[in-house]
Design an enzyme around this catalytic site. Structure first.
Site, PDB file in Angstrom:
ATOM      1  N   GLU A  45       2.650  56.012  12.781  1.00 16.48           N
ATOM      2  CA  GLU A  45       1.866  55.853  14.012  1.00 16.48           C
ATOM      3  C   GLU A  45       0.565  56.632  13.875  1.00 16.48           C
ATOM      4  O   GLU A  45       0.585  57.859  13.769  1.00 16.48           O
ATOM      5  CB  GLU A  45       2.670  56.354  15.215  1.00 16.48           C
ATOM      6  N   ARG A  49      -6.654  59.272  18.835  1.00 15.57           N
ATOM      7  CA  ARG A  49      -7.154  60.546  19.339  1.00 15.57           C
ATOM      8  C   ARG A  49      -8.401  60.996  18.597  1.00 15.57           C
ATOM      9  O   ARG A  49      -8.930  62.074  18.881  1.00 15.57           O
ATOM     10  CB  ARG A  49      -6.067  61.627  19.217  1.00 15.57           C
ATOM     11  N   LYS A 133       9.806  55.034  24.271  1.00 14.26           N
ATOM     12  CA  LYS A 133       9.429  56.372  23.833  1.00 14.26           C
ATOM     13  C   LYS A 133       9.776  57.348  24.959  1.00 14.26           C
ATOM     14  O   LYS A 133       9.501  57.071  26.132  1.00 14.26           O
ATOM     15  CB  LYS A 133       7.931  56.395  23.533  1.00 14.26           C
TER      16      LYS A 133
END
Length: 212
Positions: A45, A49, A133
């Site tokens: 993943e 960011r 998640k």
């Protein structure tokens, strides 16, 4: 279990740890993905960011055939579409919104949204999602919360992320409603910056052996 949940699980292919990566230098993306794949962690993943995140996803998708690259920290439909267009095989979000659910409904790319409350989990379940998640895991009750969800929400499985480290990953993986965990400890920033791919490969190999 919905077809998209099945697709997501097939992409992860029994992998116990999903590396959660923040790519500060796009040149690191390909060697990092290769090191993690060699260590047995093919599904990764890359979080949105950093400014180079989408380009990192593009490069890994194009150049690292053995990797299954996903995009994380997806907050809205626009980011979902951009990440999918960049080559993401799966999309991860810290939370769940109607906008994201609609974007996922119209896309072949499966969504792994974050959910931590019974209401959020039930909303995801109503949308046909059975794999979520659990974020931020440690700050949201961790193992105790997941144990509490196991009976009333028995058909929902989780990937806890947030505060998961080598020292507690196995405890999470021992839970019947946990399929995998997400963590950044397999690719520390200092090792990435130093280009110590062999050390990252070794960390990945250790993590890949964590099983229920």
């Amino acid at each position: 279990m919905t077809s998209k949940t099945e697709k997501l699980l097939s992409l992860l292919n029994g992998q116990p740890v999903i590396p959660v990566l923040k790519i500060a230098n796009v040149a690191d993306a390909v060697p990092l993905a290769r090191a993690l794949s060699r260590g047995g962690l093919r599904a990764i993943e890359i979080t949105l960011r950093t400014a180079d995140a989408l380009e990192a996803i593009r490069r890994v998708a194009a150049e690292v055939e053995e990797a299954v690259v996903g995009a994380g920290t997806i907050l809205d439909a626009s980011q979902f579409d951009e990440a999918a267009a960049a080559g993401s095989k799966f999309i991860v979000s810290p939370g769940i919104t109607r906008e994201l659910l609609d974007a996922a409904e119209d896309s072949p790319v499966p969504l792994l949204p974050g959910a931590i409350t019974p209401g959020e989990i039930m909303a995801a379940r109503e949308a046909g999602l059975r794999f979520l998640k659990f974020f931020p895991a440690e700050q949201s009750g961790g193992i105790a919360s997941l144990k509490a969800f196991a009976s009333p929400l028995a058909d929902v499985k989780f990937c806890p992320t947030g505060g998961i480290m080598a020292r507690n990953a196995a405890d999470y993986l021992s839970l019947p409603n946990v399929i995998c965990v997400g963590g950044s400890w397999v690719a520390p920033d200092d090792l990435i910056k130093a280009g110590k791919w062999d050390e990252i490969e070794a960390l990945a190999r250790e993590a890949s052996k964590l099983k229920k």
